[in-house]
Structure formats: C-alpha cells, structure tokens
Design an enzyme around this catalytic site. Sequence first.
Site, PDB file in Angstrom:
ATOM      1  CG  HIS A 202      -0.510   0.338   2.482  1.00  0.00           C
ATOM      2  ND1 HIS A 202       0.133  -0.555   3.281  1.00  0.00           N
ATOM      3  CD2 HIS A 202      -0.543   1.499   3.187  1.00  0.00           C
ATOM      4  CE1 HIS A 202       0.472   0.029   4.419  1.00  0.00           C
ATOM      5  NE2 HIS A 202       0.074   1.281   4.393  1.00  0.00           N
ATOM      6  CE  LYS A 206       1.602   5.012   3.142  1.00  0.00           C
ATOM      7  NZ  LYS A 206       0.530   5.414   4.048  1.00  0.00           N
ATOM      8  CD  GLU A 240       3.733   2.130  11.945  1.00  0.00           C
ATOM      9  OE1 GLU A 240       2.509   2.213  11.802  1.00  0.00           O
ATOM     10  OE2 GLU A 240       4.345   1.053  11.996  1.00  0.00           O
ATOM     11  CG  ASP A 259       4.632  -5.037   9.982  1.00  0.00           C
ATOM     12  OD1 ASP A 259       3.742  -5.621   9.347  1.00  0.00           O
ATOM     13  OD2 ASP A 259       4.423  -4.003  10.656  1.00  0.00           O
ATOM     14  CG  HIS A 264       5.214  -1.077   3.650  1.00  0.00           C
ATOM     15  ND1 HIS A 264       4.391  -1.573   2.672  1.00  0.00           N
ATOM     16  CD2 HIS A 264       4.623  -1.409   4.832  1.00  0.00           C
ATOM     17  CE1 HIS A 264       3.346  -2.183   3.253  1.00  0.00           C
ATOM     18  NE2 HIS A 264       3.473  -2.098   4.553  1.00  0.00           N
TER      19      HIS A 264
HETATM   20  C1  BG6 Z   1       1.234  -2.164   7.623  1.00  0.00           C
HETATM   21  C2  BG6 Z   1       1.915  -2.786   8.811  1.00  0.00           C
HETATM   22  O1  BG6 Z   1       1.609  -2.805   6.442  1.00  0.00           O
HETATM   23  O2  BG6 Z   1       1.585  -0.785   7.547  1.00  0.00           O
HETATM   24  C3  BG6 Z   1       1.566  -2.042  10.089  1.00  0.00           C
HETATM   25  O3  BG6 Z   1       1.555  -4.149   8.934  1.00  0.00           O
HETATM   26  C4  BG6 Z   1       1.835  -0.580   9.944  1.00  0.00           C
HETATM   27  O4  BG6 Z   1       2.297  -2.583  11.188  1.00  0.00           O
HETATM   28  C5  BG6 Z   1       1.201  -0.029   8.678  1.00  0.00           C
HETATM   29  O5  BG6 Z   1       1.326   0.085  11.086  1.00  0.00           O
HETATM   30  C6  BG6 Z   1       1.638   1.399   8.439  1.00  0.00           C
HETATM   31  O6  BG6 Z   1       0.943   1.938   7.357  1.00  0.00           O
HETATM   32  P1  BG6 Z   1       0.725   3.504   7.207  1.00  0.00           P
HETATM   33  O7  BG6 Z   1       0.058   3.655   5.886  1.00  0.00           O
HETATM   34  O8  BG6 Z   1      -0.105   3.935   8.362  1.00  0.00           O
HETATM   35  O9  BG6 Z   1       2.098   4.119   7.261  1.00  0.00           O
END
Ligand code: BG6
Length: 513
Positions: A202, A206, A240, A259, A264
């Site tokens: 995902h 963004k 985070e 994760d 990502h």
């Molecule tokens: C997810 C993870 O893929 O992405 C989570 O499993 C994480 O642990 C999240 O909190 C973060 O996504 P974003 O879009 O809030 O940065």
Amino acid sequence: MSPESLDNPLREGLRAERTASPCTVVIFGASGDLTKRKLVPALYRLSQERLVPAEFAIVGISRTPLSHDDFRERMRSAVSTFSESKHLDEEVWRNFAQGIYYLSGDIANPELYNNLSQLLSEIDAERGTSGNRVFYLSTAPSQYSEAIKQLGAADLARSVTPDSFTRIIIEKPFGYDLASAKQLNEEVAAVFDEDQVYRIDHYLGKETVQNLLVFRFANGIFEPIWNRQYIDHIQITNAEAIGVEGRGAYYESSGVTRDMLQNHVFQVLSLVAMEPPVSLSANAVRDEKIKAMQAVRPIHHDQVDAFAVRGQYGPGSSGGHAVPGYREEPGVNPDSATETYAMLKLNFDNWRWAGVPFYLRSGKRLPKRLTEIAIQFKQAPHLLFSKLVEQHFEPNVLVVRVQPDEGITLRIGAKIPGQTTRIRWVNMDFRYGASFGVSSPEAYERLLLDCILGDSTLYARRDMTERGWEIVMPVLDAWRNSRPDFPNYEAGAWGPAAADEFLEREGREWRRP
Ligand code: BG6
C-alpha cells in the site's frame, strides 16, 4: 513478459484517463479488519466518484455464516465508520449495496468454489459484470496457498471469455522469509500468469510515493545532481507513534524488518535509487526498480552489526500518556526477542550510488508518525564563509515528506539581513495541501482501481518480492541466532542509542524531524 503489460500506450501506467470495466471483486477474508477498514470503504468511494461503473459487484467470503443482507449491514457500518468523510451518501450506498453479496465457507473446501462459480455467473447475468473478476486474498497468509490452489482447481483462474479478465490481488505479508516467498510465487505461477497477479504494497499507492517518479523525471534540474557526485548520503525514515495495537500475536511472528522494511521501505528506496525508465509502462518501471535493488551490496551474515541495529521498546510515553513496553502488550511473549525498531545501512554497487550509503530505519512507538526521504548533499567544495562566520555549517538537504504533512522541502543557507554576514538555514517548502487544496485518495482506492484497470505499475512484481527477502535474510538469520538485550529504547524515543552511535561512527547523524 505478458501481453497485458507490454509497452502498449493503451496500457501505459500512471495514465491520465481512467475508465474501469464492469467487474466483480471477490474478497477472501471478508470478516477481517482490512475488509472493513480499507477495502470496502475504498470501493465505496470509487463508486461514489463514479470511477467504477454501475455494473460492479463485491462478493465477501469468510467462514462466518451471514446472509447477503447481514453482510451489507456490516459493510454499511464499516463505510460510515472508516471512510475518510465518515459520511455515507444514502443514494450512492443504495446502488452500491445492491451489488454486495456474501458467501460463507471453508477456504479448503472445493464446494465453496463451486458455489462461488455459480454465484459469479448469476452476478454476471444480474449486474452485467461481463465475467470480469478480481480475487482479493485478505485471509490469514497461511491460507493463501490453499485459496490459490482451489481457484485453479475450480477453473476460476482463467478468463471467462476471450475479452474478459481474471486477476488476483495478494495482500502482504508475501512470505515469511525468502524460501516461503519463493514457494508462494511458485504456487501462484502454477495457477495464474504473472500478468494476472497483483502483489499489493500500500505504500506504492501513497500520493507522495507516486510523486517521486514525477519529481525525479518531470523536472530537469534534479536528475543531474541525483548521484554520488553531489549526494553525501540518504536517510529514509519510517516512524510510527503507535505500538502493535492489539496485533501482538501477528507481530511476534513478524517484527519490523518483515513488517515494514523488506516491503514498504524497500519499495520507496527503489524509487529513489532507480535509473530513469524508458517509459511509464508497468514493466519498464519495475525493470528499473529491480535493477537498482539488484545492485544492493549483500550483507554478509557475520558482518551484520556493521550494517544493522535492532531495538525493542520498553515502557514509556506516547502523546503525553504512559504506555506499556512491547513485552507487556497482549499476545506478546514476556521474554520476546522481536524487534520493533530496525535500521539498515545499504550500499549500492553501481555507477550512480557507489560510495553513497543509504540509511533506512523503521520503528514503532517512536515520537511521531512520519515517513520521509532525506537526501543530504555534500558540503560546498570551498567554504568561503567559514572564516567570516563562526557557526555550524549545515549541509543542503532535500526532504520528501511521504506522510503526514506531505510535501517537499529544500534546506538552504541564507544571509540574515543586516550589516554583518550571518547565515541561517531556512526551508524552501512545497506543501501538497496548500498547493492543491484537495486531499489525496486513499492508497487502497488508487491501487484497487489500478488493478481493475489492469495497470500493475504500482504493484510488486515477483522478482521484487524475492529480492527484498534476499537482502534482509542474512540480518534476520544473524538476529535469530543471538539474544538481544531488549528492551533498549523507551516508548516515545527515537529508537535505541546504538542506532545513534552507529551513525556517529560514520560521521553523520540521524535527523530528528
Ligand atoms: C502495515 C503494517 O503494512 O503498515 C503495520 O503491517 C503498519 O504494522 C502499517 O502500522 C503502516 O501503514 P501507514 O500507511 O499507516 O504508514
């Protein structure tokens, strides 16, 4: 290479006009969190924006016995709670809800797929969805293989007619390590052609991550300095503020490297490091991304400490409240060795980046939620002003803020007005919100629409999923075989002291944004 993603201008990625064909999206794992928080709100929004046609349907599948109406009710409350506006337009909802169906069953039972096949034919007849299907795997990852095998066995993986499409979206995590990712890729390839497969990340949906391509390749001024001659090093931070939020059991089998970093953060990294693609077709972009990642110098398993630092948060505070340490979270082993923070130093063995280290870090319970790419430039070759001014000279830094407060900042030295020469470091700032005045679509909206449109540019290709694992495996193996001294940072701090000391030894420091 697949016919769908060949350099055909009609299939050009990131294209301007976006009209989707009729189709049915089948969600496996329909009672899960992702379905209610992200998937159905995103599909509702696409329908509200008329980006998907009226001939559109959703089939939710899970074990829980529910009627179509029960499921519709649940999704209605999901959309009201989790869609960005928290507002449900009754008229849009009525039409949207008519296209929502539900099927309960056991993923491993062939009967489920016979029922699904029958339901899909009925929906085609009722709603005019033309045999087009997107299967979305959002179950526990341990069920992916079974669902894929059963879809193949029930002949649901093939196109219904020569003009229709069948695609599959696979949620993260894609494997648990290199061996399991390879195995999953094999299982997928036994049933689907690569051009039918959409591995979702995902972060690629963004807006600011997509903007990296525009920023780098639509502006003539950055490319000439985007290399070892001008850049000292690059920091990519994914911070985070939240902890594991009730996902302790999942997180225990994951940790931040699995994760966040290998998927990502590496996706973002590849867009920063890649060469200009020859076109914007899905494969042209993804060819360059994988080429860049192939240039990452392998980390040897007995040198992991020279390239990586791990951490785990203890009790501390977040947003002014006391919060427990990771080991006190529900579902977490009180003696857990799972890392909630990791930093990696990566070197690229290629002409563009030789000698330019990339420092990546990601962690939970850091001081704030923030993802940014900071390109730190080399100092001016001759510091004329250092004799005049007794002050610390900051380097120029170009910061791409992925989230929140999306934008781009260039930090430069400027003369403070007055009779003496004094310099202050100031920001030239571009803010998405202020410049465009519209909010960006949710990542899942963009990505779901792309899949329905047959555009896989912003999805991970098979080779990329495996390369991500290849890079981190020596680190994960070394960490598994040694006991860390955890916890080693307080919730609410910028990670363990060892990460700061790591950069200090390199004559650099982490940004404290
Ligand atoms: C997810 C993870 O893929 O992405 C989570 O499993 C994480 O642990 C999240 O909190 C973060 O996504 P974003 O879009 O809030 O940065």
